[in-house]
Design a protein around this motif. Structure first.
Motif, mmCIF file in Angstrom:
data_model
loop_
_atom_site.group_PDB
_atom_site.id
_atom_site.type_symbol
_atom_site.label_atom_id
_atom_site.label_comp_id
_atom_site.label_asym_id
_atom_site.label_seq_id
_atom_site.Cartn_x
_atom_site.Cartn_y
_atom_site.Cartn_z
ATOM 1 N N LYS A 346 26.422 70.699 -32.248
ATOM 2 C CA LYS A 346 26.996 71.463 -31.185
ATOM 3 C C LYS A 346 27.799 70.584 -30.124
ATOM 4 C CE LYS A 346 25.572 74.568 -27.416
ATOM 5 N NZ LYS A 346 24.459 74.902 -26.497
ATOM 6 N N ILE A 347 27.478 69.086 -29.951
ATOM 7 C CA ILE A 347 28.399 68.282 -29.085
ATOM 8 C C ILE A 347 29.452 68.013 -29.600
ATOM 9 C CG2 ILE A 347 28.210 66.115 -27.982
ATOM 10 C CD1 ILE A 347 25.188 66.182 -27.583
ATOM 11 N N ALA A 348 29.556 67.648 -30.874
ATOM 12 C CA ALA A 348 30.686 67.326 -31.706
ATOM 13 C C ALA A 348 31.641 68.645 -31.637
ATOM 14 C CB ALA A 348 30.197 66.893 -33.200
ATOM 15 N N GLU A 349 31.236 69.755 -31.640
ATOM 16 C CA GLU A 349 32.366 71.061 -31.563
ATOM 17 C C GLU A 349 32.829 71.530 -30.545
ATOM 18 O OE1 GLU A 349 29.809 73.814 -34.113
ATOM 19 O OE2 GLU A 349 30.020 72.984 -35.853
ATOM 20 N N ARG A 350 32.389 70.832 -29.271
ATOM 21 C CA ARG A 350 32.699 70.988 -28.033
ATOM 22 C C ARG A 350 34.244 71.012 -27.762
ATOM 23 N NH1 ARG A 350 28.048 68.517 -24.351
ATOM 24 N NH2 ARG A 350 26.339 69.799 -24.724
ATOM 25 N N THR A 351 34.704 71.988 -27.100
ATOM 26 C CA THR A 351 36.011 71.616 -26.629
ATOM 27 C C THR A 351 36.062 70.847 -25.483
ATOM 28 O OG1 THR A 351 36.181 73.569 -25.326
ATOM 29 C CG2 THR A 351 36.702 73.835 -27.803
ATOM 30 N N SER A 352 37.363 70.547 -24.968
ATOM 31 C CA SER A 352 37.448 69.698 -23.566
ATOM 32 C C SER A 352 37.186 70.338 -22.465
ATOM 33 C CB SER A 352 38.955 69.193 -23.465
ATOM 34 O OG SER A 352 39.826 70.348 -23.411
ATOM 35 N N GLU A 353 37.417 71.875 -22.397
ATOM 36 C CA GLU A 353 37.165 72.759 -21.359
ATOM 37 C C GLU A 353 35.293 72.831 -21.291
ATOM 38 O OE1 GLU A 353 38.849 76.524 -21.891
ATOM 39 O OE2 GLU A 353 40.821 75.704 -21.657
ATOM 40 N N GLU A 354 34.817 73.113 -22.360
ATOM 41 C CA GLU A 354 33.350 72.908 -22.542
ATOM 42 C C GLU A 354 32.920 71.830 -22.063
ATOM 43 O OE1 GLU A 354 32.256 74.006 -26.365
ATOM 44 O OE2 GLU A 354 32.891 76.033 -26.071
ATOM 45 N N THR A 355 33.470 70.724 -22.224
ATOM 46 C CA THR A 355 32.886 69.391 -21.741
ATOM 47 C C THR A 355 32.854 69.166 -20.282
ATOM 48 O OG1 THR A 355 33.627 68.364 -24.042
ATOM 49 C CG2 THR A 355 33.098 66.762 -22.228
ATOM 50 N N ILE A 356 34.108 69.462 -19.732
ATOM 51 C CA ILE A 356 34.370 69.498 -18.451
ATOM 52 C C ILE A 356 33.396 70.440 -17.762
ATOM 53 C CG2 ILE A 356 35.995 70.060 -16.592
ATOM 54 C CD1 ILE A 356 38.061 69.289 -18.345
ATOM 55 N N ARG A 357 32.967 71.529 -18.200
ATOM 56 C CA ARG A 357 32.009 72.419 -17.371
ATOM 57 C C ARG A 357 30.761 71.843 -17.562
ATOM 58 N NH1 ARG A 357 28.486 75.928 -19.083
ATOM 59 N NH2 ARG A 357 28.906 75.525 -21.301
ATOM 60 N N ILE A 358 30.215 71.404 -18.512
ATOM 61 C CA ILE A 358 28.953 71.216 -18.753
ATOM 62 C C ILE A 358 28.647 69.548 -17.717
ATOM 63 C CG2 ILE A 358 29.199 69.418 -20.692
ATOM 64 C CD1 ILE A 358 26.023 71.518 -19.940
ATOM 65 N N TYR A 359 29.658 68.698 -17.731
ATOM 66 C CA TYR A 359 29.537 67.558 -16.874
ATOM 67 C C TYR A 359 29.776 68.067 -15.547
ATOM 68 C CZ TYR A 359 29.778 64.196 -20.606
ATOM 69 O OH TYR A 359 29.309 63.475 -21.857
ATOM 70 N N SER A 360 30.320 69.063 -15.163
ATOM 71 C CA SER A 360 30.335 69.417 -13.642
ATOM 72 C C SER A 360 29.101 70.088 -13.364
ATOM 73 C CB SER A 360 31.629 70.476 -13.411
ATOM 74 O OG SER A 360 32.893 69.976 -13.889
ATOM 75 N N LEU A 361 28.454 70.877 -14.179
ATOM 76 C CA LEU A 361 27.164 71.399 -13.913
ATOM 77 C C LEU A 361 26.150 70.255 -13.888
ATOM 78 C CD1 LEU A 361 25.189 73.826 -13.795
ATOM 79 C CD2 LEU A 361 25.291 73.854 -16.310
ATOM 80 N N ARG A 362 26.218 69.313 -14.838
ATOM 81 C CA ARG A 362 25.126 68.264 -14.680
ATOM 82 C C ARG A 362 25.566 67.330 -13.459
ATOM 83 N NH1 ARG A 362 25.810 65.748 -20.811
ATOM 84 N NH2 ARG A 362 24.816 67.346 -21.821
ATOM 85 N N ARG A 430 16.626 72.311 -18.245
ATOM 86 C CA ARG A 430 17.061 73.151 -19.187
ATOM 87 C C ARG A 430 18.535 73.679 -19.334
ATOM 88 N NH1 ARG A 430 11.769 77.234 -19.118
ATOM 89 N NH2 ARG A 430 10.007 75.930 -19.304
ATOM 90 N N TYR A 431 19.044 73.627 -18.199
ATOM 91 C CA TYR A 431 20.609 74.066 -17.796
ATOM 92 C C TYR A 431 21.451 72.873 -18.114
ATOM 93 C CZ TYR A 431 18.109 77.844 -15.521
ATOM 94 O OH TYR A 431 17.582 78.745 -15.409
ATOM 95 N N GLU A 432 20.892 71.689 -18.540
ATOM 96 C CA GLU A 432 21.799 70.518 -18.760
ATOM 97 C C GLU A 432 22.376 70.303 -20.169
ATOM 98 O OE1 GLU A 432 21.253 67.170 -15.886
ATOM 99 O OE2 GLU A 432 19.179 67.886 -16.061
ATOM 100 N N ASP A 433 21.390 70.975 -21.166
ATOM 101 C CA ASP A 433 22.083 70.915 -22.441
ATOM 102 C C ASP A 433 21.935 69.648 -23.128
ATOM 103 O OD1 ASP A 433 22.740 72.219 -24.870
ATOM 104 O OD2 ASP A 433 24.873 72.316 -24.423
ATOM 105 N N TYR A 434 20.796 68.864 -23.092
ATOM 106 C CA TYR A 434 20.616 67.906 -23.869
ATOM 107 C C TYR A 434 19.574 67.867 -24.981
ATOM 108 C CZ TYR A 434 22.230 65.361 -19.383
ATOM 109 O OH TYR A 434 22.716 64.773 -18.711
ATOM 110 N N SER A 435 19.607 66.918 -25.892
ATOM 111 C CA SER A 435 18.649 66.998 -27.024
ATOM 112 C C SER A 435 17.037 66.976 -26.343
ATOM 113 C CB SER A 435 18.990 66.006 -28.139
ATOM 114 O OG SER A 435 18.544 64.690 -27.211
#
Length: 723
Positions: A346-362, A430-435
């Protein structure tokens, strides 16, 4: 046979190849050189070696592992087999019974040509190895909670099993710590007190000390309310303060036996250094073992799957129930591996927009975590200051609840913070999407930071109160003698209260929260509120942090309360059965499984952090803060550490010179340089071993490609023959 497989055999895989069979001990080397050269050149391994020869010819020439002549390989193989037959057990070879019998006959034949001395050494070596194997088998049956932990592993997976194994390790560690303190401190006093031996106490000689510093008020012996005994039992005051539980009871200089005088102050300090050193070595040893397993398993995920599927079964299992437990354990391991593989994909298939969103949430969630930590620290600071300021009141002027609340206010706030913040962190992560494995480590790190900081706030507040005062007492005695006449005992009482209150909270949560929640979920499952609440989950990070927190308190308090390790041992034993009962009947395992190979190492790493935290305040109190003049074995010393120079001064002059030379800078600098050189050597050696492992894996991969190629050629030849 390809050259790569030959090299793999040469580098340490004799048990996997047919060349180790006894009937092949005199193999004809022509079988290695008879195939046509053109056919060998078509093998994938030969092509790979030919391509690499031009680039890494120098490395291959030095190592001599990729390209070797078949004749030299055959002779070396025969020599190695003959050597292994005399040095290794037959159990190390993957052979059937008949082949092992032939090997045994060869060994017996070789024994006839040896001298009597060599035969005796061979027989004694075999007997010793057999004795060690039997001893290991016996120790496995004597292992504490062996059946319970194996049952938990099969039902709930290795993740939860790692928690109970970790708890068992702490029980054994505290038991050994108590035995060290008992043998060095308590045993000589008990032998003299009950007149078991012909010995007597040596009182502390009078020293020119101000009488104001030696005043130690004793508890009143008048009319005592019935609830005072409960308060004393929970807080360590009253009748418990005068027992051997605390530091102030050991106000003697030594024990005089017939032939020597036992130095109690020196033994008291040595016991502290001994249990800290033992804890450090034991934790590091277990951490290194876990790190090796973690390093091997983390390099190749596909290899981990193959090991579990094709080599994970234990063929020694004959019981049906144990077979079911093993099935469950393997299933949970595979679920954990697949879950982590899904997260990586799932991490390998993330787009740049999804990466920015998840890091902002974290980033936002970490700001919330910092705010929670700051609120907890401020609450603990306020509670500690309030408790210390109101302890000057007379106990008789307080009612039962007020007295207990004032005594336990810092412990209550710290325990509430330790109880609430892990639940908040568990909801946030739970909302930070880690392994799953990283979730455990990050949650434990946050909780560790919070729990260690709470103890630091308490210890810092107590230290500032001990060394500061309004009048001239600090200049006269070196510490606040009016508020803390025996400050070591009062610090031990604070550690005692923290441990007792933490134990009460564990029992109360299990009996009055988890159990009623289980009943509501079972018999009132139709209610929507109960459905949303659900059954209690067995949270491994929270439970691990609870026992690490208790162990850190034990390490800090063992110097001020010598019997605290015994209390910790009893506490952890009860917690084991309480948690086991809670897991089986009131809680459910985590719906997101995780592997224990990483968790075991990380649990010990967290425990090592707790040990480092415990060493810091103990070192400051032993070397910097003046010892109490009214109680304890160090009343004639300015600090506790002064007993070491005094003892060294009684040694012969030559030994004193040696000790001073070893502890000087002239010895420390060369010793540090030698240690650095040794460290660099082992780092280089580890790098070389890693390169060899990579080379072996490449050769095994080439061997599998050779097999596929040969099978393909064989199939084509059979097809041509039929046509």
């Amino acid at each position: 046979m390809s050259e790569s497989s030959a090299s793999a055999l040469q580098l340490g895989r004799p048990s996997r190849q047919p060349a180790v069979h006894p009937e092949n001990l005199s193999l004809d080397t022509s079988c290695f050189s008879s195939p046509p050269v053109n056919f060998l050149q078509e093998l994938p391994s030969y092509r790979s070696i030919a391509r690499r020869r031009t680039t890494v010819h120098s490395r291959d020439k030095q190592s001599g592992t990729l390209l070797k002549s078949t004749d030299s390989y055959s002779s070396q193989l025969e020599d190695r087999i003959a050597e292994n037959l005399s040095s290794q057990s037959l159990r190390n070879y993957a052979l059937n019974i008949s082949e092992k019998r032939r090997l045994r006959d060869i060994q017996e034949t070789q024994m006839k040509y040896l001298s009597e001395w060599d035969q005796w050494k061979r027989y004694s070596s075999k007997s010793w190895k057999r004795f060690l194997e039997k001893a290991r088998e016996m120790t496995t049956h004597l292992e504490l909670w062996r059946e319970d932990i194996r049952s938990i592993e099969g039902k709930f997976g290795t993740g939860i099993q790692s928690y109970f194994s970790f708890l068992r390790f702490l029980v054994l560690l505290n038991l050994v710590i108590f035995l060290i303190i008992f043998m060095l401190v308590l045993l000589p006093i008990l032998l003299t007190k009950y007149k078991i031996t012909n010995s007597s106490f040596v009182l502390i000689p009078f020293k020119d000390t101000d009488i104001q510093c030696t005043v130690y008020p004793v508890s009143s012996s008048g009319l005592i309310y019935f609830y005072s005994y409960i308060i004393d039992l929970l807080s360590g005051t009253g009748f418990l303060e005068e027992t051997s539980l605390f530091y102030g009871h050991y106000t003697i200089d030594g024990v005089k036996f017939q032939n020597f005088t036992y130095d109690l102050p020196l033994a008291y300090l040595i016991s502290t250094i001994a249990y800290l050193a033992l804890s450090l070595l034991w934790i590091v040893k277990r951490s290194v073992e876990g790190f090796k397993i973690n390093l091997i398993r983390s390099e190749e995920h596909f290899q981990s799957y193959c090991n579990k599927i094709f080599a994970g079964w234990d063929f020694c299992i004959t019981n049906r129930s144990m077979a079911d437990l093993k099935h469950s354990s393997l299933r949970y391991e595979l679920r954990a591996d697949l879950e982590e593989e899904r997260i990586r994909q799932k991490i390998a298939e993330r787009t740049s927009e999804e990466t920015i969103r998840i890091y902002s949430l974290r980033l936002f969630l970490n700001c919330i975590v910092l705010a929670v930590l700051g609120a907890c620290f401020y609450a603990i600071y306020v509670a500690t200051v309030f408790s210390q300021e109101h302890m000057k009141k007379e106990i008789d002027k307080m009612v039962f609840g007020e007295n207990l609340l004032i005594l336990y206010l810092p412990s209550i706030v710290i325990t509430l913070a330790n109880f609430i913040t892990p639940m908040i962190f568990a909801k946030i992560i739970r909302y930070e999407d880690y392994s799953p494995g990283f979730e455990i480590r990050l949650t434990i790190l946050r909780c560790v930071f919070m729990r260690l900081a709470t103890i630091c706030v308490l210890v810092f507040t107590l230290g500032s109160k001990i060394t500061s005062c309004d009048d001239d007492t600090c200049d006269l005695c070196g510490y606040n003698q009016k508020l803390y006449p025996c400050w070591e005992t009062q610090v031990g009482q604070e550690m005692y209260k923290l441990m007792i209150f933490d134990f009460i909270i564990v029992l109360a949560v299990t009996l009055f929260v988890d159990f009623p929640r289980k009943l509501l979920v079972t018999y009132c499952s139709s209610w929507k509120l109960i459905q949303c609440w659900g059954q209690q989950e067995f949270a491994i990070p929270d439970n691990v942090l609870g026992i690490v927190y208790g162990q850190t308190i034990c390490w800090i308090g063992a110097f001020f309360s010598p019997l605290l390790p015994a209390i910790a041992t009893l506490k952890f034993i009860i917690i084991f059965y309480v948690k086991e009962w809670s897991l089986l009947y009131t809680c459910r395992p985590s719906p997101r499984p995780f592997r224990a190979s990483n968790s075991n190492f990380f649990f010990l790493l967290v425990l090592l952090i707790g040990l480092c935290l415990a060493i810091i305040p103990l070192t400051i109190s032993i070397s910097r803060i003046p010892s109490s003049k009214a109680c304890g074995p160090f009343t004639n010393f300015n600090t506790t550490w002064e007993v070491i120079p005094k003892t060294v001064s009684t040694f012969p002059s030559s030994l004193q010179s040696f000790i001073h030379g070893v502890t000087s800078e002239a010895f420390a600098v060369p010793f540090f340089m030698i240690i650095c050189l040794i460290m660099f050597y082992f780092i280089a050696l580890a790098g070389a071993h890693k390169r060899v492992v990579i080379q072996l894996r490449e050769q095994l991969s080439l061997e599998s490609r050779d097999k596929r190629y040969l099978i393909q050629k064989l199939t084509e030849a059979q097809r041509d023959t039929r046509n």
